[in-house]
Design an enzyme around this catalytic site. Structure first.
Site, PDB file in Angstrom:
ATOM      1  N   LYS A 169       0.858  -1.192   0.000  1.00 38.38           N
ATOM      2  CA  LYS A 169       0.000   0.000   0.000  1.00 38.38           C
ATOM      3  C   LYS A 169       0.891   1.238   0.000  1.00 38.38           C
ATOM      4  CE  LYS A 169      -3.259   3.043   0.818  1.00 38.38           C
ATOM      5  NZ  LYS A 169      -4.217   3.425  -0.256  1.00 38.38           N
TER       6      LYS A 169
ATOM      7  N   ASN B 237     -13.641   4.588  -4.593  1.00 42.88           N
ATOM      8  CA  ASN B 237     -12.983   4.604  -3.293  1.00 42.88           C
ATOM      9  C   ASN B 237     -12.452   5.989  -2.982  1.00 42.88           C
ATOM     10  OD1 ASN B 237      -9.821   4.835  -2.877  1.00 42.88           O
ATOM     11  ND2 ASN B 237     -10.178   4.039  -4.945  1.00 42.88           N
TER      12      ASN B 237
ATOM     13  N   CYS C 121      -2.599  10.116  -6.155  1.00 40.81           N
ATOM     14  CA  CYS C 121      -3.671   9.830  -5.217  1.00 40.81           C
ATOM     15  C   CYS C 121      -4.741  10.916  -5.349  1.00 40.81           C
ATOM     16  CB  CYS C 121      -3.182   9.788  -3.765  1.00 40.81           C
ATOM     17  SG  CYS C 121      -4.557   9.432  -2.636  1.00 40.81           S
TER      18      CYS C 121
HETATM   19  C1  LIG Z   1      -2.558   6.434  -2.416  1.00 43.39           C
HETATM   20  C2  LIG Z   1      -3.831   6.833  -2.368  1.00 43.39           C
HETATM   21  C3  LIG Z   1      -4.842   6.316  -3.299  1.00 43.39           C
HETATM   22  C4  LIG Z   1      -6.093   5.992  -2.835  1.00 43.39           C
HETATM   23  C5  LIG Z   1      -6.521   6.199  -1.430  1.00 43.39           C
HETATM   24  O1  LIG Z   1      -5.808   5.749  -0.489  1.00 43.39           O
HETATM   25  O2  LIG Z   1      -7.587   6.827  -1.288  1.00 43.39           O
HETATM   26  N1  LIG Z   1      -7.054   5.528  -3.685  1.00 43.39           N
HETATM   27  C6  LIG Z   1      -6.793   5.373  -5.025  1.00 43.39           C
HETATM   28  O3  LIG Z   1      -7.662   4.931  -5.810  1.00 43.39           O
HETATM   29  N2  LIG Z   1      -5.560   5.667  -5.504  1.00 43.39           N
HETATM   30  C7  LIG Z   1      -4.575   6.137  -4.694  1.00 43.39           C
HETATM   31  O4  LIG Z   1      -3.458   6.401  -5.209  1.00 43.39           O
END
Ligand SMILES: C=Cc1c(C(=O)O)[nH]c(=O)[nH]c1=O
Length: 310
Positions: free
Chosen positions: A44, A68, A129
């Site tokens: 992550k 998300n 992000c």
């Molecule tokens: C690193 C945060 C990211 C996230 C997040 O942690 O909200 N969600 C995504 O779809 N892509 C991201 O790059």
């Protein structure tokens, strides 16, 4: 049929990786991935300090994919660096690390620490992000991206990659390719991150489905496949000496094949993995083998980047 891939000094027995963020926030999840059919695994995205992330509900699935707005929940870079220190890099599948600092300084501090650790991992620097309230996706600011990559290259002295947001205009493909072309340290680009700031509506409740940002979140799944394929093909064309990791809309051997046909060296699976669990990687791998057999291909190189135009 041989699914093996060797790239940037790593060997994978198949081209499937989890998408960063999916099933990779804790050691337990990473270990489940390590024991899955994945050819490699990625952590992550991490920040300098641990983060709880955005208030829930912050993920929802739909018939066509997912939305998300997790808000970068993670255990902090030291946790993932510790996992990487204990990892059996010599005998186990390759480990990739995603980094997504909240500022230039945080990115430099983390990248310097990764450089110091000198572990045989590949780092994927997240420029995309979409879910940090008030923070734009760096990948949409070409000057800021160029500055960040120049600074990172000074503290991290090995090849690394970047996770890009989707672009939707040939001029932007060109501008970002120029930025990346100007940074010799970039060994790969991962196209794409979720399509930022979509809105899913629950018709019965007449409501949004996630709490953060009044319902806005990154879109993944079937919705994003054509955009993901376009970004893979356009960056593979513009950056012939670098690898492209394809990510977006892969839920069977068919989409994995399409990404590789479009030029991807290896691919990442996100929404499908979140919804179906690690068994989907076994299924997708086997479907890809069958598809290659049906088409008479023995290796991925037999068709990689060979998308026909009309
Ligand atoms: C690193 C945060 C990211 C996230 C997040 O942690 O909200 N969600 C995504 O779809 N892509 C991201 O790059």
């Amino acid at each position: 049929v041989d699914l093996a891939v060797a790239w940037l000094g790593i060997q994978m027995d198949n081209p499937l990786i989890n998408a960063s963020g999916v099933m990779c926030r804790t050691v337990e999840e990473l270990e489940a991935l390590r024991h899955s059919a994945a050819g490699a695994l990625i952590t992550k995205s991490c920040t300098l300090e641990p983060r709880k992330g955005n208030p829930e509900p912050r993920y929802a699935s739909t018939a066509l994919g997912s939305i998300n707005s997790m808000g970068l929940p993670n255990a902090g870079y030291r946790y993932y660096l510790d996992y990487a220190r204990r990892y059996d890099h010599e005998h186990d599948k390759p480990l990739l690390m995603s980094v997504s600092g909240m500022s230039l300084e945080d990115n430099l501090e983390m990248m310097a620490a990764f450089d110091e650790a000198a572990l045989p991992v590949l780092v994927e620097l997240n420029l995309s992000c979409p879910n940090l309230p008030g923070k734009p996706q760096i990948g949409y600011d070409f000057e800021a991206s160029a500055r960040l990559l120049a600074e990172v290259s000074k503290v991290y002295r090995r090849p690394f990659g970047v996770k890009l947001p989707p672009y939707f205009d040939p001029v932007h493909f060109g501008e970002m390719a120029d930025v990346l072309d100007g940074c010799p340290s970039i060994g790969f680009v991962t196209c794409i991150n979720s399509i930022g700031n979509g809105l899913v509506i629950d018709l019965e409740r007449e409501s949004v489905v996630i709490r953060p940002k009044d319902g806005l979140g990154g879109i993944g799944g079937d919705y994003v496949l054509p955009t993901a394929l376009a970004n893979v093909r356009e960056f593979a064309r513009r950056l012939p000496g670098r690898h492209v990791i394809g990510c977006g809309g892969i839920r069977s051997g068919r989409e994995a094949f399409m990404h590789i046909l479009a030029g991807a060296t290896v691919v990442q699976v996100g929404t499908c993995l979140y919804e179906e669990g690690p068994a989907c990687l076994t299924r997708i791998r086997d479907e890809l083998v069958c598809l290659m057999q049906d088409k008479g291909y023995r290796t991925l190189a037999d068709f990689r980047g060979c998308l026909r135009t009309l």
